[in-house]
Design an enzyme around this catalytic site. Structure first.
Site, PDB file in Angstrom:
ATOM      1  N   ASP A   1       0.813  -1.209   0.000  1.00 24.63           N
ATOM      2  CA  ASP A   1       0.000   0.000   0.000  1.00 24.63           C
ATOM      3  C   ASP A   1       0.858   1.276   0.000  1.00 24.63           C
ATOM      4  O   ASP A   1       1.977   1.275   0.513  1.00 24.63           O
ATOM      5  CB  ASP A   1      -0.884  -0.036   1.253  1.00 24.63           C
ATOM      6  CG  ASP A   1      -2.043   0.918   1.142  1.00 24.63           C
ATOM      7  OD1 ASP A   1      -2.381   1.328   0.011  1.00 24.63           O
ATOM      8  OD2 ASP A   1      -2.599   1.273   2.181  1.00 24.63           O
TER       9      ASP A   1
ATOM     10  N   ASN B   1      -9.970  -3.737  -6.817  1.00 22.99           N
ATOM     11  CA  ASN B   1      -9.164  -2.809  -7.639  1.00 22.99           C
ATOM     12  C   ASN B   1      -9.687  -2.687  -9.080  1.00 22.99           C
ATOM     13  O   ASN B   1      -9.354  -1.732  -9.773  1.00 22.99           O
ATOM     14  CB  ASN B   1      -7.689  -3.224  -7.680  1.00 22.99           C
ATOM     15  CG  ASN B   1      -6.947  -2.962  -6.386  1.00 22.99           C
ATOM     16  OD1 ASN B   1      -5.975  -3.623  -6.058  1.00 22.99           O
ATOM     17  ND2 ASN B   1      -7.394  -1.974  -5.618  1.00 22.99           N
TER      18      ASN B   1
HETATM   19  C1  FPP Z   1      -1.889  -0.189  -3.505  1.00 24.99           C
HETATM   20  O1  FPP Z   1      -1.465   1.163  -3.420  1.00 24.99           O
HETATM   21  C2  FPP Z   1      -1.185  -0.879  -4.570  1.00 24.99           C
HETATM   22  C3  FPP Z   1      -1.765  -1.443  -5.657  1.00 24.99           C
HETATM   23  C4  FPP Z   1      -3.242  -1.428  -5.854  1.00 24.99           C
HETATM   24  C5  FPP Z   1      -0.981  -2.063  -6.743  1.00 24.99           C
HETATM   25  C6  FPP Z   1       0.326  -2.683  -6.388  1.00 24.99           C
HETATM   26  C7  FPP Z   1       1.106  -2.896  -7.624  1.00 24.99           C
HETATM   27  C8  FPP Z   1       2.454  -2.752  -7.770  1.00 24.99           C
HETATM   28  C9  FPP Z   1       3.328  -2.475  -6.634  1.00 24.99           C
HETATM   29  C10 FPP Z   1       3.132  -2.822  -9.103  1.00 24.99           C
HETATM   30  C11 FPP Z   1       2.817  -3.955 -10.012  1.00 24.99           C
HETATM   31  C12 FPP Z   1       2.951  -5.309  -9.395  1.00 24.99           C
HETATM   32  C13 FPP Z   1       3.930  -6.207  -9.641  1.00 24.99           C
HETATM   33  C14 FPP Z   1       3.880  -7.541  -8.974  1.00 24.99           C
HETATM   34  C15 FPP Z   1       5.073  -5.934 -10.520  1.00 24.99           C
HETATM   35  P1  FPP Z   1      -2.512   2.336  -3.590  1.00 24.99           P
HETATM   36  O2  FPP Z   1      -2.584   2.698  -5.027  1.00 24.99           O
HETATM   37  O3  FPP Z   1      -3.807   1.909  -2.975  1.00 24.99           O
HETATM   38  O4  FPP Z   1      -1.872   3.487  -2.777  1.00 24.99           O
HETATM   39  P2  FPP Z   1      -2.651   4.626  -1.979  1.00 24.99           P
HETATM   40  O5  FPP Z   1      -3.375   3.928  -0.847  1.00 24.99           O
HETATM   41  O6  FPP Z   1      -1.556   5.510  -1.506  1.00 24.99           O
HETATM   42  O7  FPP Z   1      -3.591   5.300  -2.940  1.00 24.99           O
END
Ligand code: FPP
Length: 235
Positions: free
Chosen positions: A2, A50
């Protein structure tokens, strides 16, 4: 994983840049986990929920996933990493699904570490799916209601081949599980760090593992009972 979005927004950058930096953390953490000798690592890369994010963010994440799988295959093979996925992967776009299948197939002999990507994954959805499967078997007369045990349920989870879940690390400070491995989390230790995922690298992983090593895991017993059994209560 996150905090990608907030990390980018704090820098006046688009959210996708945060995810791209997060993908660098994935590379660093997977390499570190393998070096440190972890048996299994599961990354919550994309939840069922998501799919409701803006279309360009979803597509950007799919592209990052594809790039990761394509670029990291040689390293996975070199390091004996076996890649697998959990979740409703049928929902992923064809180009990602194909790449995922190819990577899973190419790495299936890897015996160093199991890297599991949770994709289109939801803990409640997993539990409902297992319950439905059991209900179907019961209605067909293939399973008696008194045969519905924890072990029988466990066999219907996506993680049936993985070792028990020891530790969940959540980055960016939120104190919740967000539908991740709900069944498996029953006795897992939870470590929440303020560090956003794009800044979570080897050093941060080592700190979390050290913290985990100092925890006492009692599974509902008292420390005295564990000591009397001669069991180590800490990992
Ligand atoms: C949550 O952060 C993260 C995600 C929904 C996606 C995670 C994906 C990656 C790290 C990259 C791609 C994956 C791989 C395995 C290469 P958020 O967007 O909810 O953050 P926020 O809470 O700050 O908005």
């Amino acid at each position: 994983m996150d905090g990608n979005g907030r990390w980018a927004e704090l820098r006046g950058q688009p959210r996708l840049l945060g995810h791209a930096e997060g993908a660098k953390s994935v590379r660093a953490v997977v390499t570190a986990a393998r070096e440190l000798g972890l048996e299994a690592l599961t990354l919550y890369a994309f939840s069922v929920q998501n799919w409701s994010r803006p279309e360009d963010e979803v597509l950007g994440l799919m592209q990052l996933l594809y790039d990761y799988l394509e670029e990291e295959l040689p390293t996975m093979l070199k390091n004996g990493v076996r890649l697998r996925s959990i979740g409703d992967v049928e929902r992923l776009p064809g180009f990602v699904r194909e790449r995922l299948e190819k990577t899973e197939d190419a790495t299936k002999a890897g015996s160093g570490m199991v890297l599991t990507l949770a994709l289109s994954y939801g803990g409640r959805e997993e539990i409902v799916r297992a319950a439905r499967e059991i209900a179907e078997d019961v209605s067909r007369g293939q399973l008696a209601p008194d045969q519905v045990t924890e072990e029988e349920f466990e066999r219907r989870t996506f993680t049936r081949d993985l070792p028990p879940l020891d530790l969940i690390i959540r980055t960016s400070g939120e104190m919740r599980l967000s539908n991740f491995l709900l069944w498996q989390a029953a006795y897992a230790e939870l470590v929440v760090v303020e560090t956003p995922w794009p800044e979570f690298r080897k050093e941060e992983l080592v700190d979390c593992l050290e913290l985990y090593g100092r925890r006492e895991r009692r599974y509902g017993l008292t420390s005295e009972q564990l000591a009397a059994r001669g069991e180590l209560s800490s990992p």
